[in-house]
Scaffold this motif. Structure first.
Motif, PDB file in Angstrom:
ATOM      1  N   THR A   9       0.838  -1.190   0.000  1.00  0.00           N
ATOM      2  CA  THR A   9       0.000   0.000   0.000  1.00  0.00           C
ATOM      3  C   THR A   9       0.878   1.246   0.000  1.00  0.00           C
ATOM      4  OG1 THR A   9      -0.126  -0.065   2.421  1.00  0.00           O
ATOM      5  CG2 THR A   9      -1.895  -1.153   1.185  1.00  0.00           C
ATOM      6  N   HIS A  54      -1.001   1.257  -7.104  1.00  0.00           N
ATOM      7  CA  HIS A  54      -1.536   2.492  -6.538  1.00  0.00           C
ATOM      8  C   HIS A  54      -0.891   3.673  -7.238  1.00  0.00           C
ATOM      9  CE1 HIS A  54       2.139   3.311  -4.259  1.00  0.00           C
ATOM     10  NE2 HIS A  54       2.077   2.084  -3.765  1.00  0.00           N
ATOM     11  N   SER A  80      -3.888   8.309  -0.535  1.00  0.00           N
ATOM     12  CA  SER A  80      -5.342   8.301  -0.703  1.00  0.00           C
ATOM     13  C   SER A  80      -5.987   7.038  -0.152  1.00  0.00           C
ATOM     14  CB  SER A  80      -5.700   8.433  -2.190  1.00  0.00           C
ATOM     15  OG  SER A  80      -5.154   7.350  -2.926  1.00  0.00           O
ATOM     16  N   ASN A  81      -5.171   6.075   0.304  1.00  0.00           N
ATOM     17  CA  ASN A  81      -5.691   4.799   0.810  1.00  0.00           C
ATOM     18  C   ASN A  81      -6.543   4.079  -0.232  1.00  0.00           C
ATOM     19  OD1 ASN A  81      -4.514   5.057   3.426  1.00  0.00           O
ATOM     20  ND2 ASN A  81      -6.159   6.460   3.998  1.00  0.00           N
ATOM     21  N   THR A  82      -6.107   4.157  -1.489  1.00  0.00           N
ATOM     22  CA  THR A  82      -6.803   3.475  -2.580  1.00  0.00           C
ATOM     23  C   THR A  82      -5.811   2.623  -3.367  1.00  0.00           C
ATOM     24  OG1 THR A  82      -6.484   5.313  -4.130  1.00  0.00           O
ATOM     25  CG2 THR A  82      -8.515   5.310  -2.818  1.00  0.00           C
ATOM     26  N   CYS A 134     -11.204   0.456  -8.787  1.00  0.00           N
ATOM     27  CA  CYS A 134     -10.509   1.300  -7.820  1.00  0.00           C
ATOM     28  C   CYS A 134     -11.165   1.094  -6.460  1.00  0.00           C
ATOM     29  CB  CYS A 134     -10.574   2.767  -8.240  1.00  0.00           C
ATOM     30  SG  CYS A 134      -9.697   3.881  -7.114  1.00  0.00           S
ATOM     31  N   TRP A 135     -10.363   0.719  -5.467  1.00  0.00           N
ATOM     32  CA  TRP A 135     -10.858   0.401  -4.135  1.00  0.00           C
ATOM     33  C   TRP A 135     -10.326   1.396  -3.109  1.00  0.00           C
ATOM     34  CZ3 TRP A 135     -14.077  -3.866  -3.764  1.00  0.00           C
ATOM     35  CH2 TRP A 135     -14.027  -4.791  -4.815  1.00  0.00           C
ATOM     36  N   THR A 136     -11.182   1.803  -2.178  1.00  0.00           N
ATOM     37  CA  THR A 136     -10.720   2.437  -0.953  1.00  0.00           C
ATOM     38  C   THR A 136     -10.719   1.349   0.121  1.00  0.00           C
ATOM     39  OG1 THR A 136     -11.206   4.097   0.740  1.00  0.00           O
ATOM     40  CG2 THR A 136     -13.084   3.303  -0.577  1.00  0.00           C
ATOM     41  N   TYR A 137      -9.540   0.834   0.404  1.00  0.00           N
ATOM     42  CA  TYR A 137      -9.452  -0.385   1.208  1.00  0.00           C
ATOM     43  C   TYR A 137      -9.773  -0.145   2.679  1.00  0.00           C
ATOM     44  CZ  TYR A 137      -4.647   1.468   1.586  1.00  0.00           C
ATOM     45  OH  TYR A 137      -3.549   2.265   1.758  1.00  0.00           O
ATOM     46  N   CYS A 190     -15.616  -0.383  -3.349  1.00  0.00           N
ATOM     47  CA  CYS A 190     -15.207  -0.089  -4.723  1.00  0.00           C
ATOM     48  C   CYS A 190     -15.713   1.297  -5.101  1.00  0.00           C
ATOM     49  CB  CYS A 190     -15.768  -1.138  -5.672  1.00  0.00           C
ATOM     50  SG  CYS A 190     -15.340  -0.861  -7.407  1.00  0.00           S
ATOM     51  N   ILE A 191     -14.792   2.179  -5.524  1.00  0.00           N
ATOM     52  CA  ILE A 191     -15.145   3.552  -5.884  1.00  0.00           C
ATOM     53  C   ILE A 191     -15.705   3.611  -7.303  1.00  0.00           C
ATOM     54  CG2 ILE A 191     -14.283   5.899  -6.178  1.00  0.00           C
ATOM     55  CD1 ILE A 191     -12.126   5.259  -4.141  1.00  0.00           C
TER      56      ILE A 191
END
Length: 320
Positions: free
Chosen positions: A85, A131, A141-143, A155-158, A163-164
Motif C-alpha cells: 500500500t 496504486h 489516498s488509501n486506494t 478502484c478500491w478504498t481499502y 469499490c469507488i
C-alpha cells in the motif's frame, strides 16, 4: 512494421491453473559482500490448512545472505499478484477467485477483504494491483487499482472495503501500469492493445501484452512488451508507435526504466539472453547480463532505485 513471433508463446495463468505458490513473505533485505563459504540455509515446514496464518519459518525456501524474514503468510488460494500500500504498512494480494486481501506487514494478519457483488457473480483472477504515485501533489489516498482477467478494472478504498468505480473492457485485461509521477495509467491485455486515458490509434503488437512501464522523465512516453518478441516505444501524443526493438519474449512484468529514463531493463521468458540492458534513444542492446551458470526463463524484473542492482524472478517447477 510487421513483427513476427519467433518462439512458442509462454504459459498463461487461467483460473484453473496453479499459477503461483500459495504463500508469500514480507522481508527486510539489504546487500552485503558474501564470503565464498557462506552457509545456505534450507527450512521446511508443513503447509497449514487455514488462511491468514503467519509464522516466522520459511516453507520450502532457500535463502542466502542477510535476509530478515518478518513473516510468511500461508493462504488456501493461489496468489496472482501483490503490492505494498502507499504507506507500506500493508501488502495487498490478488487471488484467482477475484478477491483481494490486505495483510498487516508486522504481524501477517488479514486486515481487509476487497470483493464486491460483481466479483462474486463473475469471478476472474486478479492480474495486477497498483496504486497511484505518492508525492506532495498526490498525497496518500488509501486506494488501490486492480485489474481482472474478466476485463474489469476497479478502484478500491481499502479502509472501507469499498469499490469507488469500475471500468469494463471487452477483453482479458492482463495488467496495468501507473506513470511514476502522474495519476494516469495504462492497461493491457490479450487483444494486443494498450488503453490509455484518451482513445487513439493503436499500433505495434501482434499478440498478448504482459508488460508496460512509463518513462519517469517524460509526461507522455512509455514502452510495452509481450508474446510477439517486440518491445514497442510509445508517445501518447502520437497515433502510432515511435520505435521498437525485437528479440524479447515476455510473459510478465519484465520491463523497467532507469531513473534518468535513458536505459531499459528487459527480463524475458527465454532460454538465452533473459536479462538485458537497452539504450532507450537508439533501441540498441547495451549489455546482456549472465547472473549465474543456470539459464532461467524469467517472468518479471525491476531496477532497484539508487543502486546499480536489478531484481528478477522466475517460476519454480517441481520435477519430483
Amino acid at each position: 512494421m510487421e513483427p513476427q513471433r519467433r518462439k512458442v508463446a509462454g504459459p498463461v495463468a487461467p483460473s484453473s491453473m496453479k499459477a503461483a505458490r500459495k504463500s508469500f513473505m514480507v522481508t527486510n533485505t539489504y546487500v552485503k559482500n558474501l564470503t565464498p563459504d557462506k552457509e545456505i540455509v534450507a527450512v521446511h515446514t508443513s503447509a497449514p490448512s487455514i488462511e491468514h496464518r503467519s509464522h516466522h519459518s520459511a516453507q520450502n525456501q532457500i535463502y542466502q545472505g542477510e535476509v530478515n524474514v518478518l513473516s510468511i503468510i500461508d493462504t488456501n488460494k493461489d496468489i496472482m499478484c501483490c503490492k505494498y500500500t502507499e504507506d507500506t504498512r500493508e501488502i495487498a494480494a490478488g487471488f484467482t477467485d477475484g478477491s483481494i486481501r490486505l495483510f498487516d506487514c508486522m504481524n501477517g494478519n488479514c486486515t481487509h477483504t476487497l470483493m464486491d457483488d460483481e466479483c462474486r457473480s463473475y469471478p476472474g483472477p486478479v492480474t495486477a494491483i497498483k496504486h497511484r504515485p505518492v508525492s506532495k501533489a498526490h498525497p496518500i489516498s488509501n486506494t488501490i487499482l486492480s485489474s481482472y482477467v474478466n476485463g474489469c478494472i476497479k478502484c478500491w478504498t481499502y479502509k472501507y472495503n469499498q469499490c469507488i468505480y469500475t471500468i469494463r473492457e471487452k477483453r482479458q485485461t492482463l495488467g496495468l501500469c501507473y506513470h511514476p509521477r502522474f495519476t494516469k495509467f495504462v492497461t493491457y491485455g490479450d487483444d494486443a492493445k494498450l488503453n490509455i486515458q484518451r482513445k487513439g490509434i493503436i499500433d505495434g503488437h501482434t499478440s498478448r501484452i504482459f508488460a508496460c512501464v512509463f518513462n519517469p522523465k517524460s509526461h507522455h512516453e512509455l514502452i510495452s512488451g509481450g508474446w510477439d518478441d517486440v518491445v514497442v516505444c510509445w508517445d501518447d501524443r502520437q497515433p502510432f508507435a515511435t520505435k521498437y526493438f525485437t528479440g524479447v519474449h515476455m510473459c510478465g512484468e519484465g520491463l523497467d526504466f532507469d531513473k534518468p529514463g535513458k536505459q531499459i531493463l528487459t527480463c524475458s521468458w527465454q532460454d538465452k539472453d533473459s536479462i538485458q540492458i537497452w539504450d532507450y534513444g537508439s533501441c540498441k542492446l547495451i549489455e546482456t547480463i549472465v547472473p549465474d551458470n543456470h539459464n532461467c526463463k524469467l517472468y518479471c524484473g525491476k531496477l532497484v532505485p539508487q543502486t546499480n542492482l536489478a531484481i528478477c524472478g522466475d517460476r519454480m517447477f517441481n520435477t519430483e
